[in-house]
Scaffold this active site. Structure first.
Site: not given
Lengths: 297, 297
Positions: B52, B107, B176-177, B179
């Site tokens: 990404q 994060d 904890d992804s 979209d």
């Protein structure tokens, strides 16, 4: 507004066969450093009233949207949250509210919710800018639909003056105002709250919209402390309005007698609401610690 | 990025004596028709990872901000809401969580909250994109600070594979992804939820972030029904994240045994939180009618 492209006059929201040739957005500076923008189907109305710049646009995301001085006031898609919460939390705390005043709120959304209460005999709207009422009636019928109800009285007047001149009159007063800059500035001061207190009957309740707990962290405690110094009971509650900065909004309540958190929620009437419910009546007063710390003494 | 103006090279965020000469904003298309923009102090990092586009910018409104594929993932100013709620609601529902998995969440914010729980012996992070972890460690120390804790294991790997290969292992799994487009698409399907179920111990709990009740009204019921068909207990809860579309966010929980709404909140530990609290644990499951209708059978 007309653009000339390839010798054709194109109006906002129009699309030619080759694709979108006009990409119109409405943007609000929510703070000096943050902006929300919505794609516009059509700009419906724009004028300078004696008080403010008034715009109505039709947006893809939220339907029709009312802006005052470039700030989003209400949209057809999300207005239900704000209008239900500013009205029903207070009204359902009172055993028998009969006479209700809305200061501001010229779009009519609060009035529409207020007259859902069977006990209400009279709902008075005092809006300083008659052009807001006219625009709402013309462009926002879903919101303004109750303004012609026989129980409703619409006054184009200064709410501060009206409150000062009507002592011991209203069971509930809702301050449904713009932000504390421009015409609404006087609606966020202690002198006004004292007049509101005096305009209420002996067990009356006052509710005002009081901005964002993320971005207005100086304003909220100032208002809360002013209200707490004038009313026996002050309470802060929350609701989620996606077109307002940060999406989380506060309302401040001053009450002379009745405590909203002590209401027997099992006895509340069904008001055909989409955000408010008896359980939300209870939970909207539960503040996350970062909000709670704003108003702790 | 260098602009030449009046023969001077100006870098992002710089201001000359005559005023702002560069006005840099970061914008996210929250939907096809709605955009949020934040004024940037400085662009800190930008790269195409194998998975990404990764950006870190420093903003005036929210401090440092992580974006993946041009979508805001987290900011220093508001991350506490999301990370506290995705972690503590589930962990405080379990009597003695010892081993916890985070899928995604590179994060480190969820990990930081998880290790506040004294019972937790091991917290495993499985993040598919190691560059996210590197950027968080370098630019977001407030969020990533717990990734080097001795109880934490960091794996750069495919979370789907990890869950499939570790049966009956974790007391809690947090998804904890990003979209449900791009690398995270597989984390929103029934096959994955079944593997998550099987990777949990006999009284385990699963929590995932599941988007906005205003804008993702098809996705939320689909996920909820999938989870309800696999777990004995499915629950939806809410929190307010101002940098996410609409500011109101859902989390979906699947539980094998323990019901989060039946927890004795008087016995919950103080976790030094700013959004989560024992009372919020209770009230976050109270859904406004327009959200409730999404998941009614």
């Amino acid at each position: 507004m007309v653009l000339i492209k390839n010798k054709l006059a194109i109006f906002p929201g129009e699309v030619d066969k080759g694709g979108i040739i006009m990409d119109l957005w409405v943007s609000e500076m929510q703070t000096a450093d943050m902006r929300i923008s919505c794609r516009v189907i059509k700009s419906l109305h724009s004028e300078m009233t004696p008080f403010q710049k008034l715009m109505v646009v039709d947006t893809h995301q939220f339907g029709r949207m009312l802006l005052l001085d470039n700030i989003i006031q209400t949209t057809v898609a999300d207005e239900f949250v704000y209008h239900e919460m500013i009205s029903h939390v207070g009204l359902n705390t009172l055993p028998n509210p009969r006479k209700v005043l809305v200061v501001g709120g010229g779009d009519g959304g609060s009035i529409r919710e207020i007259i859902k209460h069977k006990s209400v005999e009279k709902a008075v709207l005092v809006e300083i800018d008659g052009k807001v009422i006219e625009a709402a009636k013309k462009y926002l019928p879903e919101i303004s639909c109750a303004l012609d109800d026989p129980r409703v009285e619409v006054l184009v007047d200064d709410g501060i003056k009206h409150v000062k001149e009507n002592k011991n009159t209203y069971d509930m007063i809702i301050v449904d105002s713009t932000d504390p800059i421009g015409p609404a500035e006087g609606l966020f001061g202690a002198a006004f709250y004292q007049d509101v207190h005096d305009a209420l009957t002996e067990d009356g309740i006052f509710v005002a919209q009081t901005e964002s707990p993320f971005f207005n962290r100086e304003l909220i405690p100032r208002i809360y402390n002013d209200v707490a110094s004038i009313f026996p009971l002050a309470r802060l509650f929350l609701a989620n309005v996606p077109t307002y900065p940060g999406g989380l909004w506060t309302f401040t309540m001053g009450s002379k007698k009745h405590d909203p958190v002590k209401v027997d929620i099992s006895k509340l009437p069904d008001l055909n609401t989409r955000f408010y419910s008896p359980e939300i009546h209870r939970t909207c007063f539960v503040l996350p610690p970062f909000v709670q710390e704003l108003i702790k003494k």
